[in-house]
Design an enzyme around this catalytic site. Sequence first.
Site, PDB file in Angstrom:
ATOM      1  CG  ASP A 103      -6.552  -2.246  -4.241  1.00  9.27           C
ATOM      2  OD1 ASP A 103      -7.091  -1.320  -3.535  1.00  9.27           O
ATOM      3  OD2 ASP A 103      -5.271  -2.773  -3.869  1.00  9.27           O
ATOM      4  CG  HIS A 137      -5.616  -1.846  -0.139  1.00  4.82           C
ATOM      5  ND1 HIS A 137      -4.848  -1.233  -1.311  1.00  4.82           N
ATOM      6  CD2 HIS A 137      -5.113  -1.043   0.720  1.00  4.82           C
ATOM      7  CE1 HIS A 137      -3.990  -0.659  -0.768  1.00  4.82           C
ATOM      8  NE2 HIS A 137      -4.258  -0.526   0.457  1.00  4.82           N
ATOM      9  CB  SER A 181      -1.169  -0.264   1.022  1.00  9.25           C
ATOM     10  OG  SER A 181      -1.865   1.014   1.152  1.00  9.25           O
TER      11      SER A 181
END
Length: 398
Positions: A338, A368, A184
Site C-alpha cells: 500500500d 489498499h 483511506s
Amino acid sequence: MWKKSLCLLIPCVLIAYYCYTPVPDKIEQQWELMMIWSFMRIQMHIAPLFEMLGFRPFPLLEILVVPPTSDENVTVTDTLFNNVPVRVFVPKQKSSTLRRAVFYIHGGGWVTGSAAWDPYDELGRWMVERLDAVVVSTDYRLSPQYHFPTQFEDVYDALRWFLRKKVLAEYGVDPTRICIAGDSAGGNLAAAVNQKLLNDPEIKIKVKIQSLIYPVLQALDMDLPSHRENIHMVIVEKEHLVEFWSRYFTSDKALLEAMVANQHTPVESSHLFKFVNWSTLLPERFKKGHVYTTPIHGPSELAKKYPGFLDVRASPLLANDSILRRLPLTHILTCQYDVVRDDGLMYLSRLRAAGVRVVHEHVEDGFHGILSFGSSLINFRAGKREVNKYLKWLKENL
C-alpha cells in the site's frame, strides 16, 4: 490481410496493457485483482474528459450505488445530520440496554466514494448484525467541485450533530461506547475530527475508539519508503495519491507539479518535517535500507495560496504531542502493499510515544482497499478474512 491482423493486434495489446499489472506473489486472486484494477485505471484515464464535459470525474462508479433498503435485521435510512447526507443503520430487534455506535467515514481520495456504495452499505449492515450497533455512515462534498476544508467541515458537522445527547438518545446509543472509523481518505478525516473534538467545548462526549483503516495522514513528504516500493501498486499508484492530495486543496496544476517533485513545503515550515520524518518514526523492518532525503523546499507562494497542505486538519500527523496524548484507544490497520502504508506506521509510532494505547494490525498480503474487497460484490478471500477480524475486534473492544 496484414491490415486485419494489425486491427486485431492493437486492441489486444491495449487490453493486455490495461489488464496486466505485476502483483506480488503473496496476494491471492491475482487475475481478479488485475481485472478490477484495469477497470479503475480506465476510470482514471477518462476522468479528465468527463470533467471537461461537466460531469463528476468517475461517473461509471455510480453503478456501485445501492438504495437504502431495510430487511428483517436492520432499518436503513438516508437522512441529513446538520444538512450533511448520512446513511443510518439501526438494529430492528428491541434492546433493553443502550447500544454501541460506529460513526463511519468512507474513502475515495476525497474525489469519489459514497456511503451508498455497495461495499460501505454492506459493511454498515454487518456492523449492525455482528456488533448490535447503530451505524452512521456519512457522506461529504467531494473535489474537484469542493476543496479543503469543505470535506473536513462536512464530516465534523455531521459528527457534532450525532454526538448531541438528544440524538444519541433518539437512536438508543450508549455515549460511552462510540467509535469513529474510516478508511483511506476517510481514515484521514476520522483522525482529523478526533483531534478536533478534543478542544471543542460544546462536545462533552468522550469517544471510546478511533479506528483508522489504511489512513492517509500527511501531505508534506511524498517520498516515503512505501511510496517508493509501491509506486505502481494496484488500486492506488503513487501518481494517483499525489493527484488526490493536490485536488483536495486546489485544481491549480502548480501545486500538483510541486508535490510530484516533492518540492512544495516552504522553508519557513521546515520545522514540521520532524513530525513526518520516516527515518526516526518507521520501525526498522520498513526502512529496508532506504536512505532518507530531506525534501527540497518549495516557493512560499504556494503555501500562501493553498495553506491546506500544512493544516493539521488535512495532515493529522502534524499534531503536537499535547494533542496526541489525549486521544482514545486507537486501532490502525496497515497493508504491506500500500502506497500509504507508512503514514499509518508513523502515526502508530507517534501515538505510542505520546502514551496512547494503540492496537495495530499489519496485513502482510494486504493492499489498499482490502476491506472493501471483502464485500459480497467483490468477494476476495483475503478481504473477507480481514473484515471478519476487524468486526471481531470491534465487538470485543467497543
